[in-house]
Design a protein around this motif. Structure first.
Motif, PDB file in Angstrom:
ATOM      1  N   VAL A  83       0.490 -68.012  -8.381  1.00  0.00           N
ATOM      2  CA  VAL A  83       1.157 -68.367  -9.644  1.00  0.00           C
ATOM      3  C   VAL A  83       2.661 -68.149  -9.527  1.00  0.00           C
ATOM      4  N   VAL A  84       3.050 -67.055  -8.944  1.00  0.00           N
ATOM      5  CA  VAL A  84       4.477 -66.748  -8.798  1.00  0.00           C
ATOM      6  C   VAL A  84       5.153 -67.779  -7.895  1.00  0.00           C
ATOM      7  N   ASN A  85       4.516 -68.112  -6.781  1.00  0.00           N
ATOM      8  CA  ASN A  85       5.096 -69.122  -5.888  1.00  0.00           C
ATOM      9  C   ASN A  85       5.172 -70.484  -6.574  1.00  0.00           C
ATOM     10  N   TYR A  86       4.165 -70.816  -7.355  1.00  0.00           N
ATOM     11  CA  TYR A  86       4.172 -72.078  -8.104  1.00  0.00           C
ATOM     12  C   TYR A  86       5.342 -72.091  -9.086  1.00  0.00           C
ATOM     13  N   CYS A  87       5.571 -70.966  -9.761  1.00  0.00           N
ATOM     14  CA  CYS A  87       6.672 -70.884 -10.725  1.00  0.00           C
ATOM     15  C   CYS A  87       8.023 -70.955 -10.023  1.00  0.00           C
ATOM     16  N   ARG A  88       8.109 -70.384  -8.845  1.00  0.00           N
ATOM     17  CA  ARG A  88       9.354 -70.493  -8.069  1.00  0.00           C
ATOM     18  C   ARG A  88       9.663 -71.959  -7.765  1.00  0.00           C
ATOM     19  N   ASP A  89       8.631 -72.705  -7.379  1.00  0.00           N
ATOM     20  CA  ASP A  89       8.825 -74.127  -7.096  1.00  0.00           C
ATOM     21  C   ASP A  89       9.175 -74.904  -8.359  1.00  0.00           C
TER      22      ASP A  89
ATOM     23  N   LEU B 198      10.795 -73.818 -10.917  1.00  0.00           N
ATOM     24  CA  LEU B 198      12.184 -73.539 -11.274  1.00  0.00           C
ATOM     25  C   LEU B 198      13.141 -74.480 -10.545  1.00  0.00           C
ATOM     26  N   LYS B 199      12.782 -74.840  -9.322  1.00  0.00           N
ATOM     27  CA  LYS B 199      13.630 -75.752  -8.548  1.00  0.00           C
ATOM     28  C   LYS B 199      13.563 -77.170  -9.113  1.00  0.00           C
ATOM     29  N   ASP B 200      12.417 -77.516  -9.704  1.00  0.00           N
ATOM     30  CA  ASP B 200      12.194 -78.890 -10.159  1.00  0.00           C
ATOM     31  C   ASP B 200      12.692 -79.165 -11.576  1.00  0.00           C
ATOM     32  N   ILE B 201      12.817 -78.120 -12.397  1.00  0.00           N
ATOM     33  CA  ILE B 201      13.164 -78.325 -13.803  1.00  0.00           C
ATOM     34  C   ILE B 201      14.534 -78.971 -13.930  1.00  0.00           C
ATOM     35  N   LYS B 202      14.568 -80.077 -14.659  1.00  0.00           N
ATOM     36  CA  LYS B 202      15.826 -80.785 -14.887  1.00  0.00           C
ATOM     37  C   LYS B 202      15.929 -81.107 -16.372  1.00  0.00           C
ATOM     38  N   THR B 203      17.137 -81.060 -16.895  1.00  0.00           N
ATOM     39  CA  THR B 203      17.347 -81.377 -18.307  1.00  0.00           C
ATOM     40  C   THR B 203      17.504 -82.879 -18.484  1.00  0.00           C
ATOM     41  N   LEU B 204      17.117 -83.360 -19.655  1.00  0.00           N
ATOM     42  CA  LEU B 204      17.246 -84.780 -19.982  1.00  0.00           C
ATOM     43  C   LEU B 204      18.606 -85.058 -20.594  1.00  0.00           C
ATOM     44  N   ARG B 205      19.073 -86.270 -20.357  1.00  0.00           N
ATOM     45  CA  ARG B 205      20.289 -86.703 -21.039  1.00  0.00           C
ATOM     46  C   ARG B 205      19.972 -86.931 -22.506  1.00  0.00           C
ATOM     47  N   ILE B 206      20.792 -86.375 -23.395  1.00  0.00           N
ATOM     48  CA  ILE B 206      20.482 -86.392 -24.815  1.00  0.00           C
ATOM     49  C   ILE B 206      20.700 -87.779 -25.422  1.00  0.00           C
ATOM     50  N   LYS B 207      19.605 -88.354 -25.920  1.00  0.00           N
ATOM     51  CA  LYS B 207      19.684 -89.581 -26.709  1.00  0.00           C
ATOM     52  C   LYS B 207      19.311 -89.317 -28.166  1.00  0.00           C
TER      53      LYS B 207
ATOM     54  N   ASN C  94      14.318 -80.352 -23.568  1.00  0.00           N
ATOM     55  CA  ASN C  94      15.235 -79.432 -22.878  1.00  0.00           C
ATOM     56  C   ASN C  94      15.008 -77.988 -23.317  1.00  0.00           C
ATOM     57  N   ASN C  95      14.756 -77.781 -24.617  1.00  0.00           N
ATOM     58  CA  ASN C  95      14.450 -76.427 -25.096  1.00  0.00           C
ATOM     59  C   ASN C  95      13.152 -75.918 -24.472  1.00  0.00           C
ATOM     60  N   TYR C  96      12.190 -76.802 -24.357  1.00  0.00           N
ATOM     61  CA  TYR C  96      10.917 -76.454 -23.728  1.00  0.00           C
ATOM     62  C   TYR C  96      11.135 -76.084 -22.266  1.00  0.00           C
ATOM     63  N   GLN C  97      11.964 -76.842 -21.579  1.00  0.00           N
ATOM     64  CA  GLN C  97      12.252 -76.543 -20.172  1.00  0.00           C
ATOM     65  C   GLN C  97      12.964 -75.202 -20.029  1.00  0.00           C
ATOM     66  N   HIS C  98      13.898 -74.931 -20.921  1.00  0.00           N
ATOM     67  CA  HIS C  98      14.620 -73.655 -20.854  1.00  0.00           C
ATOM     68  C   HIS C  98      13.668 -72.487 -21.153  1.00  0.00           C
ATOM     69  N   PHE C  99      12.758 -72.709 -22.073  1.00  0.00           N
ATOM     70  CA  PHE C  99      11.754 -71.686 -22.368  1.00  0.00           C
ATOM     71  C   PHE C  99      10.942 -71.380 -21.108  1.00  0.00           C
ATOM     72  N   GLN C 100      10.507 -72.426 -20.407  1.00  0.00           N
ATOM     73  CA  GLN C 100       9.756 -72.216 -19.176  1.00  0.00           C
ATOM     74  C   GLN C 100      10.586 -71.454 -18.146  1.00  0.00           C
ATOM     75  N   MET C 101      11.830 -71.831 -17.994  1.00  0.00           N
ATOM     76  CA  MET C 101      12.683 -71.154 -17.028  1.00  0.00           C
ATOM     77  C   MET C 101      12.771 -69.660 -17.318  1.00  0.00           C
ATOM     78  N   ASP C 102      12.932 -69.320 -18.596  1.00  0.00           N
ATOM     79  CA  ASP C 102      13.061 -67.914 -18.976  1.00  0.00           C
ATOM     80  C   ASP C 102      11.797 -67.129 -18.634  1.00  0.00           C
TER      81      ASP C 102
ATOM     82  N   LYS D   1      11.162 -64.176 -15.792  1.00  0.00           N
ATOM     83  CA  LYS D   1      10.626 -62.886 -16.217  1.00  0.00           C
ATOM     84  C   LYS D   1       9.387 -62.530 -15.390  1.00  0.00           C
ATOM     85  N   LEU D   2       8.562 -63.535 -15.126  1.00  0.00           N
ATOM     86  CA  LEU D   2       7.356 -63.335 -14.318  1.00  0.00           C
ATOM     87  C   LEU D   2       7.717 -62.903 -12.898  1.00  0.00           C
TER      88      LEU D   2
END
Length: 579
Positions: free
Chosen positions: A504-510, A512-521, A529-537, A541-542
């Motif tokens: 699980v930790v290794n999956y989360c590390r990967d 984190l590398k993949d998470i990208k924010t969307l251009r705001i329309k 983007n808020n959901y992605q930032h929540f996941q990153m946090d 922590k994990l």
């Protein structure tokens, strides 16, 4: 009770053009409230309910007490929405064909027949889409007394509140491939796309049904943006309201609703025919309802109020917890859900609630895609081992855990298991043995159909049912069953837990590398983007906690709740092969 005091004169309520309209709506619907209750801007977001105590605390009852009362008829549910339909049907009996562009009851019926809603929530949404279309028809013909004097005009104030409710906009940004493995993002996008298809079909069908009205453009009367907004607003404001269960009365109510809907050639789905079961106990049934004014109350996990009913009148009550009464003005809050399940909140309400204190926990389910990158044929092994490839995070403001209770994910990491690509050769004999088919009994089994059934399960289902786990090998043999897998493999479950945590930790590390924010329309992109930032946090922590003490990530039994395992986890897609 002074009606004029419930809304400050300078308050702007989305959808309400004039506060006096809402005050009149409250008065007309006989909604009663505690002196000192007001509708105001909330720091929690949008509009909220507030109470300013008008007496010393010793004058209030010793128990929880009523601060708002809404008559059942002022709410909108499967039962109460029959009334405006019946009113328009009765009125339209006196209206000659061709004297008005479209009869209101006819249009409501056409919405119900065309959309064929099969849940209580969808039925309510369908009604409000029809009400909005008729409202715009009134604006198109403002001088026509038929629309101007319609009994539906009394709904306009609340309809406008629904149409003014903050919601997430339709996705405009093309979702990058990297996000398409996220079940939450894609389920949200798929729901939006399906609604658009349903809308386009609705407009086309209404055009055919009302082809004589060549000057009526249903795409203009109900633009997709309005349809999408109402769909989300109704879902976000729905409450599950109890109603006292009196068997004879409930049966009569069900018969009345069925009769009325049958008259408009509209059939209830199986879920809606069961008004008493499953959402009932010995004393109550649950009505999926929109409740004006009460639905201004904001969510707070540590809520100070809750809704209830008056057993004598079935009125809907908002009650304040006596021990939460303050001496100064404070916001009255309810709990939308007893658990802060992050994806549910994002999907239904468009926000995720903030953590309030160290005793509160939130739930987040992480589903694993591309398991074969980590475990050879991991996705197929999960299907045969009846493992949902997911883990539930339990999060507080200062800690994070992984919930392993009732989760078989660790079985995926048993040394020596592998995928049996030749399972089809074993299918027929194992199918007969697994289903206790007597020797010599003519099963009339079609080999090709049986093969296709299990190939379909392997491709489309999360679990494969109807045969023992012949798709899994342990060393050189197939597994006899799943219940004895630890004994057969002699695997140590604690060791498997450790391997799972590392995965699980290794999956989360990967991730984190993949998470990208969307251009705001629009605000859909902000939500993602808020959901992605929540996941990153939570991933960070994990990882931090893992590096200090991996086994401290295991959810302790004293914190765990049984409902986290049963009510707040995904259910598998599977075929039931009992017949």
């Amino acid at each position: 009770m002074t009606y004029d005091t419930i809304i400050p004169s300078d308050l702007k309520i989305p959808g309400v053009q004039n506060n006096t309209d809402l005050i009149q709506f409250i008065r007309d619907n006989n909604i009663e409230f505690q002196p000192g209750l007001t509708i105001e801007q909330s720091k929690l977001g949008g509009i909220g309910l507030f109470l300013t105590p008008t007496k010393t605390t010793t004058d209030y009852p010793d128990s929880d007490f009523e601060i708002l009362r809404i008559p059942r008829d002022a709410s909108f549910s499967l039962e109460t929405l029959i009334k405006p339909l019946e009113e328009t049907k009765t009125r339209d009996k006196l209206v000659y064909e061709g004297t008005v562009p479209i009869k209101e009851s006819e249009l409501i019926v056409n919405f119900l027949n065309t959309m064929e809603p099969n849940t209580e929530t969808h039925i309510i949404i369908t009604y409000f889409l029809a009400f909005k279309t008729l409202y715009n028809l009134h604006l198109k013909f403002p001088k026509m007394s038929y629309y101007k004097d319609s009994p539906l005009r009394k709904l306009d104030t609340y309809l406008n509140i629904i149409c003014g409710t903050f919601t997430i906009k339709f996705p405009q940004t093309e979702i990058p491939h990297i996000h398409q493995d996220d079940d939450f993002i894609m389920s949200y996008v798929d729901t939006c796309e399906n609604l658009k298809i349903e809308y386009e079909s609705l407009v086309q069908q209404l055009k055919i049904l009302h082809r004589d009205q060549t000057d009526i453009d249903f795409g203009e009367l109900l633009p997709f943006e309005s349809c999408f907004q109402i769909y989300q607003a109704v879902r976000s404001r729905i409450l599950e309201i109890p109603r006292e269960y009196v068997p004879d009365e409930v049966e009569g109510m069900i018969n009345d609703i069925t009769t009325n809907l049958a008259e408009v050639s509209f059939s209830l789905g199986s879920e809606d025919k069961k008004l008493v079961s499953p959402r009932s106990n010995e004393d109550y049934v649950i009505d999926i309802s929109l409740v004006p004014i009460l639905d201004f109350a904001n969510h707070f996990h540590n809520n100070n109020a809750y809704f209830d009913i008056d057993r004598d009148t079935n009125d809907i009550l908002l009650k304040l917890k006596r021990d939460r009464l303050k001496t100064e003005k404070f916001e009255v809050t309810i709990s939308y859900n007893p658990e802060d399940n992050i994806k549910d909140f994002l999907f239904t309400y468009g926000f995720h609630p903030q953590l309030q204190d160290c005793a509160q926990y939130q739930l987040f389910e992480l589903k694993f895609s591309h398991l074969k990158r980590y475990v050879p044929n991991g996705d197929l092994l999960c299907k045969w081992l009846k493992i949902l490839p997911q883990i539930q995070f339990v999060i507080s403001d200062s800690d994070i855990y992984l919930n392993f209770f009732s989760n078989n994910l660790p079985l995926l990491f048993i040394d020596g298991i592998s995928y049996n690509k030749d399972w089809l050769d074993l299918l027929l004999s194992h199918f007969i043995k697994f289903n206790d088919i007597p020797e010599g009994y003519d099963t009339k089994i079609n080999g090709e159909e049986l093969t296709n059934l299990f190939l379909y399960q392997e491709k489309e289902s999360d679990f494969i049912n109807g045969v023992d786990p012949i798709g899994v090998m342990f060393k050189d043999s197939t597994l006899p069953n799943l219940s004895s897998i630890l004994e057969v493999t002699e695997a140590d479950f604690d060791d498997l837990i450790d391997k799972t945590i590392e995965f699980v930790v290794n999956y989360c590390r990967d991730k984190l590398k993949d998470i990208k924010t969307l251009r705001i329309k629009n605000n859909f992109d902000e939500l993602i983007n808020n959901y992605q930032h929540f996941q990153m946090d939570i991933f960070k922590k994990l990882i931090d906690k893992f590096e200090k003490d991996p086994r401290s990530l295991i959810l302790p039994e004293e914190i765990a709740k049984i409902e986290w395992e049963t009510e707040y986890r995904s259910t598998p897609r599977e075929l039931t092969l009992d017949e």
